[in-house]
Design an enzyme around this catalytic site. Structure first.
Site, PDB file in Angstrom:
ATOM      1  N   LYS A  66      -6.558 -15.763  24.774  1.00 58.03           N
ATOM      2  CA  LYS A  66      -5.821 -16.124  26.001  1.00 58.03           C
ATOM      3  C   LYS A  66      -5.458 -17.614  25.993  1.00 58.03           C
ATOM      4  CE  LYS A  66      -7.478 -12.350  28.878  1.00 58.03           C
ATOM      5  NZ  LYS A  66      -8.438 -11.715  27.942  1.00 58.03           N
ATOM      6  N   SER A  72       1.678 -28.401  21.683  1.00 54.72           N
ATOM      7  CA  SER A  72       1.116 -28.892  20.423  1.00 54.72           C
ATOM      8  C   SER A  72      -0.280 -28.343  20.170  1.00 54.72           C
ATOM      9  CB  SER A  72       1.090 -30.427  20.410  1.00 54.72           C
ATOM     10  OG  SER A  72       0.268 -30.937  21.446  1.00 54.72           O
ATOM     11  N   THR A  73      -1.068 -28.208  21.225  1.00 49.81           N
ATOM     12  CA  THR A  73      -2.414 -27.646  21.069  1.00 49.81           C
ATOM     13  C   THR A  73      -2.344 -26.145  20.815  1.00 49.81           C
ATOM     14  OG1 THR A  73      -3.301 -29.353  22.536  1.00 49.81           O
ATOM     15  CG2 THR A  73      -4.681 -27.422  22.153  1.00 49.81           C
ATOM     16  N   ALA A 176     -15.378   0.721  31.783  1.00 48.90           N
ATOM     17  CA  ALA A 176     -16.309  -0.031  32.621  1.00 48.90           C
ATOM     18  C   ALA A 176     -15.644  -0.640  33.853  1.00 48.90           C
ATOM     19  CB  ALA A 176     -16.987  -1.122  31.797  1.00 48.90           C
ATOM     20  N   GLN A 177     -14.366  -0.978  33.760  1.00 46.88           N
ATOM     21  CA  GLN A 177     -13.670  -1.576  34.907  1.00 46.88           C
ATOM     22  C   GLN A 177     -13.104  -0.541  35.872  1.00 46.88           C
ATOM     23  OE1 GLN A 177     -11.246  -5.230  34.354  1.00 46.88           O
ATOM     24  NE2 GLN A 177     -11.566  -4.904  32.163  1.00 46.88           N
ATOM     25  N   GLY A 179     -10.659   1.897  35.349  1.00 48.02           N
ATOM     26  CA  GLY A 179      -9.321   2.447  35.155  1.00 48.02           C
ATOM     27  C   GLY A 179      -9.365   3.895  34.706  1.00 48.02           C
ATOM     28  N   SER A 182      -6.127   9.061  32.337  1.00 45.60           N
ATOM     29  CA  SER A 182      -5.000   9.975  32.554  1.00 45.60           C
ATOM     30  C   SER A 182      -3.842   9.281  33.258  1.00 45.60           C
ATOM     31  CB  SER A 182      -5.448  11.190  33.373  1.00 45.60           C
ATOM     32  OG  SER A 182      -6.399  11.951  32.670  1.00 45.60           O
TER      33      SER A 182
END
Length: 217
Positions: A66, A72-73, A176-177, A179, A182
């Site tokens: 993420k 530049s970084t 686990a969250q 969702g 289906s």
């Protein structure tokens, strides 16, 4: 790969032990299309864990870092990561110049760049959700390879997917969250990915759990 499925299965492997990571990746590789790892595993073991997982599984490895910094970084992070990984995940909220810096590295190395639009946790509704459509438009304009959109909110997943039409979707939140697989499969299409992590790697038998999800797809 076990059977045929239009929608692909991506294992989110957020463990922190090298031996455990390689073992789970190898055991589940018959049933998954791609393996996603993040900071917990890489910070604990080093970038070489990417090569070890690829060697053990012959699967693509996507680094979920993420990335969210100045251009530049971002470029430096992408260079280091994509020397090993098959793809990298970045944040879209930092703007088009920062995302483009990663895209340039991805194109040069023929690697995938995947951009977050809206995350799957409840807190994403506080700020990210308000600009997710704009970020999806940016993803479409910049021609990123893929986008992240939530399985926990299928209506949002559908809306975001309809905007970034040319990008594949990787969708976290099933398992686990909370969702519902289906519901998500009704939205996703060929070349999209369902991401499942803890429901597989925290199970006593990760291989059987990966197989169970694959058979539902």
């Amino acid at each position: 790969m076990y059977g045929e499925s239009l929608v692909k299965l991506m294992l989110a492997l957020d463990v922190m032990d090298e031996k455990k990571a390689v073992l789970i990746a190898k055991e589940t590789s018959e049933y998954v299309d791609s393996i996603k790892i993040g900071y917990p595993l890489v910070l604990a073991t080093g970038l070489n864990i990417i090569d070890k997982i690829k060697e053990a599984t012959n699967k693509e490895v996507i680094c979920d870092f993420k990335v969210a910094d100045i251009p530049s970084t971002n470029e430096k992070i992408a260079e280091l990561t994509l020397n090993h990984a098959d793809g990298i995940i970045c944040q879209g909220f930092v703007g088009s110049d920062s995302v483009s810096a990663i895209l340039n590295v991805g194109k040069a190395k023929n690697k995938k760049v995947i951009m977050v639009t809206e995350m799957s946790h409840p807190g994403a509704t506080e700020y990210l959700q308000n600009v997710a459509e704009d970020m999806a438009k940016m993803a479409d304009r910049l021609k990123v390879d893929g986008i992240v959109a939530p399985s926990t909110r299928p209506e949002r997943l559908e809306e975001i997917k309809s905007i970034a039409k040319d990008a594949f979707v990787i969708s976290p939140g099933v398992g686990a969250q909370g969702g519902n697989l289906s519901d998500v499969l009704n939205v996703l299409s060929e070349n999209d990915y369902v991401i499942i992590g803890r429901a597989i790697y925290e199970n006593e038998n990760p291989k059987e759990m990966a197989k169970k999800y694959r058979m539902q797809m």
